[in-house]
Design an enzyme around this catalytic site. Sequence first.
Site, short mmCIF file in Angstrom:
data_model
loop_
_atom_site.label_atom_id
_atom_site.label_comp_id
_atom_site.label_asym_id
_atom_site.label_seq_id
_atom_site.Cartn_x
_atom_site.Cartn_y
_atom_site.Cartn_z
N ASP A 33 0.83 -1.04 -0.07
CA ASP A 33 0.14 0.15 -0.05
C ASP A 33 0.90 1.16 0.13
O ASP A 33 1.60 1.53 0.90
CB ASP A 33 -0.91 -0.04 1.12
CG ASP A 33 -2.14 0.96 1.15
OD1 ASP A 33 -2.02 2.10 0.64
OD2 ASP A 33 -3.07 0.50 1.44
N SER A 77 -7.08 4.60 -1.74
CA SER A 77 -6.65 3.05 -1.76
C SER A 77 -7.94 2.18 -2.06
O SER A 77 -7.94 1.16 -3.02
CB SER A 77 -6.15 2.51 -0.50
OG SER A 77 -4.80 3.09 -0.18
N HIS A 310 2.36 8.40 5.01
CA HIS A 310 1.42 9.76 5.25
C HIS A 310 1.99 10.58 6.45
O HIS A 310 1.55 11.76 6.66
CB HIS A 310 0.01 9.06 5.74
CG HIS A 310 -1.06 8.65 4.72
ND1 HIS A 310 -1.31 9.67 3.79
CD2 HIS A 310 -1.59 7.71 4.29
CE1 HIS A 310 -2.05 9.15 2.79
NE2 HIS A 310 -2.37 7.95 3.01
N ASP A 352 -0.78 0.00 -4.79
CA ASP A 352 -2.21 0.83 -5.38
C ASP A 352 -2.05 2.25 -5.83
O ASP A 352 -2.90 2.65 -6.29
CB ASP A 352 -3.43 0.36 -4.29
CG ASP A 352 -2.68 0.93 -2.74
OD1 ASP A 352 -1.33 1.36 -2.52
OD2 ASP A 352 -3.63 0.93 -1.80
N HIS A 353 -0.92 2.69 -5.12
CA HIS A 353 -0.77 4.19 -5.43
C HIS A 353 0.61 4.69 -5.04
O HIS A 353 1.22 4.01 -4.33
CB HIS A 353 -1.93 5.07 -4.97
CG HIS A 353 -2.04 4.95 -3.38
ND1 HIS A 353 -0.85 5.52 -2.69
CD2 HIS A 353 -2.74 4.16 -2.68
CE1 HIS A 353 -1.39 5.18 -1.26
NE2 HIS A 353 -2.52 4.51 -1.47
#
Length: 467
Positions: A33, A77, A310, A352-353
């Site tokens: 992730d 996500s 994050h 996912d990103h």
Amino acid sequence: MKRTLLASILALTFTSAAHAAGEAKNIIFFLGDGMGPSTITASRIYMYGEDGSLNMDKLERTARIKTYSNDAQTTDSAPSMAAYMTGVKMNNEVISMSSDTVATNPGKDANGNLGINNCAANNGSIVPTILELAKAKGKAVGSITTTELTHATPAATFSHICNRNAQYAIAAQVVPGGASYNAALLDGVDVLMGGGRNHFLPYDASSSNGKLGRADGRNLLTELAAKGYTVASTKTEMAAAPTNKKFIGLYSSKSHLEYELDRTATPPLGEGATQPSLSEMTTKAMDILSQNSNGYFLMVEGGRIDHALHGTNAKRALTDTIAFDNAVKAALDKAKITDPTLANTLIVVTADHDHTLAFNGYGKRGNPILDINRDYKTGLPSKDADGNTYTTLVFGNGPNRPDLRTNLDSATVLADNYLQETGVRLASETHGGGDVKLFATGAGAKTFKGTLDNTKVFSLLKSAFGF
């Protein structure tokens, strides 16, 4: 001798043709992730040096993946993972629903906890996931993660909902025969692992969870046990669990699993001492799923890579990436015990990103990736326009932008809790909109090449299974 050689050539030709047509018995889909290209590069240098290789780097097939969602250049996500799992572009925050689904905000329960389903009946429609398709074909299926089990990525494999934050509603969708059960799962997901036990247990005012827990009074773990699941809360219980029964392991009472840096600390923080590694979770899941003679689909998420990014804490992001990469190796090693050439098994590794992690130049080769930048010509600390040192890794945005930059030293920036500086000041660092990498090996891997939309990956997974 000639007949044996000819038979071998014919067998090889037949096998190659079958795999070209996409006849994988098993698929293991790894999702890091937020694991963008800069995170992969930094993790490689952190662990193995510039000339080293991660385990995922060694997989022979590669591709670039476009990640935009139906309504945003930079994806959340939920729709990105759902695109992999369903082949459908959907709006941010939506999980495994049609493109016209609106991400209605979830409601709060009687105890004030967010997580109730507010999706209107006419708000979009369900789209099937690869996990559900595999189940319909008689395969075993599993979904494991280092986040809460009801978090966006694992939820996209087994649930359908208009907002990822309706986690109490998501939990109810995996209990066979229960209210709100996702009937497309037939007799149930065979292996489930992660954190967030509170989403499965009733509210208890006297517990250390405070108000956390289900307001509807249901104990989903008791219900799952009644349906034949082994229920575990520690790595010891996981290790002892039989392989001939369905399994759910929830290793954190009210949150995600610990970061790898903290899980392996001395002493471990929080519940880390009782939690399995992602590698241990992966191999246990394979032990259980491989009991099915029709094969299996397993999703493995390294979810806390994203959380550390994050928070602009590169050290924890890199250590969780290495733990994720170790799980890839553990799966490869285990699969090759019975399938040495991976003739029956497809392994896919992707993200996912992206994130806004940036890699500054022009550091000296061999300089620790988390350290202050040192010039490749002189070996001396690099300086900004005001004469201050800076780190090689920084973020495009996030909470740690000083009003006035000052000198940084190695002791400060190499500490576990150091937060890298950011360009734009935001409360939390955001995802990035860039392409991510994909690696693949085994049966059907040759089809993963070029620049692909994330929805195309779903089609290739289906083809690998021959669906």
